[in-house]
Design an enzyme around this catalytic site. Structure first.
Site, PDB file in Angstrom:
ATOM      1  N   ARG A  58     -25.656  -5.443 -39.163  1.00 18.26           N
ATOM      2  CA  ARG A  58     -26.499  -5.458 -40.353  1.00 18.26           C
ATOM      3  C   ARG A  58     -26.181  -6.634 -41.269  1.00 18.26           C
ATOM      4  NH1 ARG A  58     -27.787   0.088 -41.520  1.00 18.26           N
ATOM      5  NH2 ARG A  58     -27.607  -0.450 -43.693  1.00 18.26           N
ATOM      6  N   THR A  59     -24.895  -6.768 -41.615  1.00 17.17           N
ATOM      7  CA  THR A  59     -24.530  -7.822 -42.569  1.00 17.17           C
ATOM      8  C   THR A  59     -24.824  -9.191 -41.973  1.00 17.17           C
ATOM      9  OG1 THR A  59     -22.802  -6.362 -43.359  1.00 17.17           O
ATOM     10  CG2 THR A  59     -22.677  -8.642 -44.055  1.00 17.17           C
ATOM     11  N   LYS A  86      -8.138 -16.113 -26.963  1.00 12.66           N
ATOM     12  CA  LYS A  86      -7.378 -17.158 -26.277  1.00 12.66           C
ATOM     13  C   LYS A  86      -6.141 -17.573 -27.064  1.00 12.66           C
ATOM     14  CE  LYS A  86     -11.687 -18.992 -24.421  1.00 12.66           C
ATOM     15  NZ  LYS A  86     -12.711 -19.991 -24.727  1.00 12.66           N
ATOM     16  N   ARG A 108     -16.334 -12.691 -42.037  1.00 11.47           N
ATOM     17  CA  ARG A 108     -15.813 -11.323 -42.084  1.00 11.47           C
ATOM     18  C   ARG A 108     -14.557 -11.279 -41.227  1.00 11.47           C
ATOM     19  NH1 ARG A 108     -19.165  -5.835 -41.260  1.00 11.47           N
ATOM     20  NH2 ARG A 108     -19.627  -6.372 -43.405  1.00 11.47           N
ATOM     21  N   HIS A 136     -15.891  -6.857 -50.520  1.00 19.72           N
ATOM     22  CA  HIS A 136     -17.149  -7.126 -49.836  1.00 19.72           C
ATOM     23  C   HIS A 136     -18.149  -7.426 -50.954  1.00 19.72           C
ATOM     24  CE1 HIS A 136     -20.384  -7.205 -47.154  1.00 19.72           C
ATOM     25  NE2 HIS A 136     -20.339  -6.011 -46.610  1.00 19.72           N
TER      26      HIS A 136
END
Lengths: 320, 424
Positions: A58-59, A86, A108, A136
């Protein structure tokens, strides 16, 4: 214009006039987004990279749409699946992307403070799209815009935030923003999901949801973040729903015109009853999603303006 | 070796708890006399009124040998120690592999000859520090281990720990515990409270220390073992320690200089050099611990020198490695407690030199005739701004980078031989 920030790392760093500036600009974008032709040119020629170290649909989609509607070239990096596996460090990943000359970086990350760390290492504008249990900010801003539109104001409201507050960055950013705007804040949840030191944060705490909802103008439900739970915070989902799930009977304790919010994605039947979520007279959950795109457009626009101004000064050789 | 006379000194005697002008004569590597005239041909060092104290005995230093020599070697640690006024390093066994056999102890003892200061070694308490089987406490004691510890790994198996303590008692061995409940502490990088909640850092309640301490003290009482808590850092743990002391148990406790000079708010915007195990505490706790040192309830102050390379710290706070280097900053950090914390120099040297010597059965820590001439000459008032890249440790992870500090080491002597500093 009163918006001076170089990055949008958290609500903590924003002053109330900056919040108002951003929300006012977002209103313009709400109007734009409702037109058939949704293009503006605020980010024309600029590059926006979405860097998500945690899965998000969504974000990420909201930021992608916001960037594209403003004319930016948008790239999505699902870092959770690539270089981190990695062995590359966060800073190296950031430096690699930085070398590709992006203008805006949306990040994020599962660790609190990781986005702050990254912002120190790059020379583009950084937006925090959620860091661990910390902040957030765009979620709090879109919630604020939703509340302001539904209630006609963003101050002197009684806001109840319910659920997994200890693990929620949405709750933290909302507490900061709504606190700065002088609202009365209540936290509702089982003691195991309350953050330590909550009593010193200038909020009222409730373990009885009916008590906590009394007279509330805004009921903000939080997702029960199963993926964050080490296990053992609550005995069962059904007991949680019985005590802290929002249903018609509990909602009746709130103000008659109280609005119901949820940052999504919802667990219907765990923290919120499906019929409440779908009640168009009470639920503003779909509005939140719509405001999300507008608020992110406003944030990208303001940061891009500051970035251009900064580069302009640097090109002119002005000391800053 | 010719005699050396330190004249015009401010003598810090932690045994007599005095801080007075005087002179000190060194001959043959030991303190020969106090306030005596210089014999024929003696080298005279004019201390110009600066403080002369027994060298610091730093209990709990991590050296990267074996396994992590890129972080710290015996030589680099020794040079840092000499520059910091530390004349004896008591090294930790939490190396890779750990010091858990007489053979590995012999290896580090041999390697330690690279350092210009005294080095003593602690050994692991359980094999591979896994908390399953006890090490050869007898052989390791014979090979020179001064204490036994699994470092920051709490021995979770209470029955095994009780057996280790019972066995150690018969040999008179000292066990060093890390009294932090392992389950409560899992994943924690800060102390729970408003600060950690707002910054979203995984946190542990100070009660983890109370629980860990209560268990270990009960076992110490049951077994009669000599026991030492590596770090007691919260006020809530002090009553239990006081009761144990009053009941006559053979228990002592230490604390890191960082917990005495910093608090949780110093973490600020996720500064990883401020990540410690246990995590930094509240200011109330810090003040209570300074008082506990003054009262003698906390016996030992140490640096808990923990070298980490840059990569281990250039990470999000909760993912970064804990610990800080401290051999060179222990003395100036301690001066903060002298200038602004209400502790006297003799009180500080009781905790940084005399008590570790007594507890570990080492000869230093005293300014008395016959004691080894392990000495530090320093100016407690000299101000400076710390630049971490000037530190002699291979690792530069100090929370005091850029800090204004006071206290400069002018010279360090080990067994009468100068190991740091030019002419005063």
């Amino acid at each position: 214009m009163t918006f001076r920030a170089r990055h949008l790392l958290g609500i903590d760093h924003l002053a109330p006039p900056e919040i108002v500036t951003l929300l006012d600009l977002a209103e313009d974008y709400v109007a734009l987004n409702r037109r058939t032709v949704k293009h503006a040119d605020a980010l024309e020629g600029m590059t926006l990279i979405n860097m998500f170290f945690e899965n998000s649909t969504r974000t990420q989609a909201s930021f992608e749409l916001a960037g594209k509607r403003l004319g930016a070239d948008v790239m999505n990096m699902a870092v959770a699946h690539s270089s981190v596996k990695k062995g590359e460090t966060l800073i190296d990943t950031a430096l690699t992307l930085n070398a590709m000359q992006p203008d805006l970086l949306v990040v994020r990350h599962p660790h609190s403070g990781a986005v702050n760390l990254l912002a120190e290492k790059v020379n583009c504008a950084v937006i925090n799209a959620g860091d661990g249990r910390h902040e957030h900010p765009t979620q709090a801003l879109l919630d604020a815009l939703t509340i302001r539109r539904a209630k006609g104001r963003l101050h002197r409201l009684t806001v109840a935030i319910c659920g997994d507050i200890a693990n929620s960055r949405v709750a933290r950013s909302n507490l900061l923003l709504l606190g700065k705007m002088e609202n009365r804040l209540r936290l509702i949840g089982p003691a195991t999901l309350m953050p330590a030191g909550a009593g010193e944060m200038g909020v009222e705490l409730f373990e009885d949801m009916r008590e906590g909802l009394k007279g509330a103008d805004v009921v903000m439900m939080l997702r029960l973040q199963k993926e964050r739970m080490d296990g053992g915070f609550i005995p069962s989902e059904r007991e949680y729903f019985h005590r802290f799930g929002l249903d018609a009977e509990k909602l009746a304790c709130a103000a008659p015109d109280a609005i119901v919010m949820h940052p999504g994605p919802m667990n219907r039947g765990v923290e919120i009853d499906g019929t409440i979520a779908d009640d168009i007279n009470r639920s503003v959950i779909q509005d939140q999603v719509e405001m999300g795109v507008a608020v992110r457009m406003a944030a990208l626009d303001l940061l891009a303006r500051n970035l251009r101004a900064e580069r302009g000064r640097a090109a002119a050789g002005v000391m800053v | 070796m010719t005699a050396t006379l330190f004249t015009n000194a401010r003598l810090i005697d932690p045994e007599a708890q005095t801080d007075a002008p005087g002179s000190l004569l060194v001959q043959g590597g030991v303190i020969e006399a106090i306030d005596a005239p210089a014999p024929e041909g003696a080298t005279v060092i004019d201390c110009q009124g600066r403080a002369l104290a027994p060298g610091i005995i730093d209990w709990g230093v991590k050296i990267g040998e074996p396994g992590e020599r890129h972080k710290e070697s015996f030589r680099s640690a020794g040079l840092a120690a000499a520059a910091g006024g530390v004349t004896t390093i008591v090294a930790r066994p939490d190396t890779a592999p750990p010091i858990d056999t007489p053979e590995s102890l012999e290896f580090v003892t041999r390697r330690a000859a690279d350092a210009p200061v005294n080095i003593r070694h602690m050994a692991a308490l359980t094999k591979a520090r896994e908390g399953r089987e006890m090490v050869e406490i007898g052989f390791l004691t014979d090979a020179g281990a001064v204490a036994f510890t699994d470092g920051v790994r709490q021995v979770a198996d209470t029955r095994l720990l009780s057996r280790c303590m019972t066995y150690a008692r018969g040999l008179g061995a000292l066990i060093v515990g890390h009294p932090q409940d392992a389950d409560l502490s899992r994943g924690a990088a800060a102390t729970s409270g408003k600060f950690a909640s707002i910054y979203g850092i995984p946190a542990v309640s100070p009660v983890a220390e109370v629980i860990g301490l209560d268990r270990d003290l009960a076992l110490a009482q049951m077994t009669g073992c000599r026991w030492h808590a590596d770090q007691i850092t919260t006020a809530r743990a002090l009553p239990a320690l006081r009761r144990a002391r009053d009941a006559g148990l053979d228990v002592t406790a230490g604390i890191s200089i960082h917990h005495l000079t910093l608090n949780e708010y110093d973490i600020g915007d996720y500064r990883t050099f401020f990540r410690f195990t246990p995590p930094l505490r509240s200011e109330d706790d810090r003040l209570a611990m300074v008082q506990a040192v003054a009262d003698g309830l906390i016996d030992v102050i140490a640096s808990f020198h923990t070298p980490q390379d840059e990569e281990s710290k250039r990470l999000p706070f909760e993912a970064a490695a804990p610990g800080a280097v401290g051999l060179q900053t222990l003395l100036p950090a301690a001066m903060r407690l002298y200038h602004g914390g209400g502790l006297t120099l003799p009180q500080l040297w009781r905790a940084m030199s005399l008590n570790p010597a007594r507890r570990l059965g080492l000869p230093g820590g005293r300014l008395s005739v016959g004691a080894p001439a392990d000495l530090v000459l320093f100016d407690p008032d000299a101000p400076f701004v710390l630049d971490r890249f000037t530190l002699l440790s291979k690792s530069k992870n100090t929370p005091f980078d850029g800090a204004r500090m006071e206290g400069r080491v002018i010279g360090t002597w080990v067994a009468g031989r100068r190991v740091f500093g030019g002419e005063p």
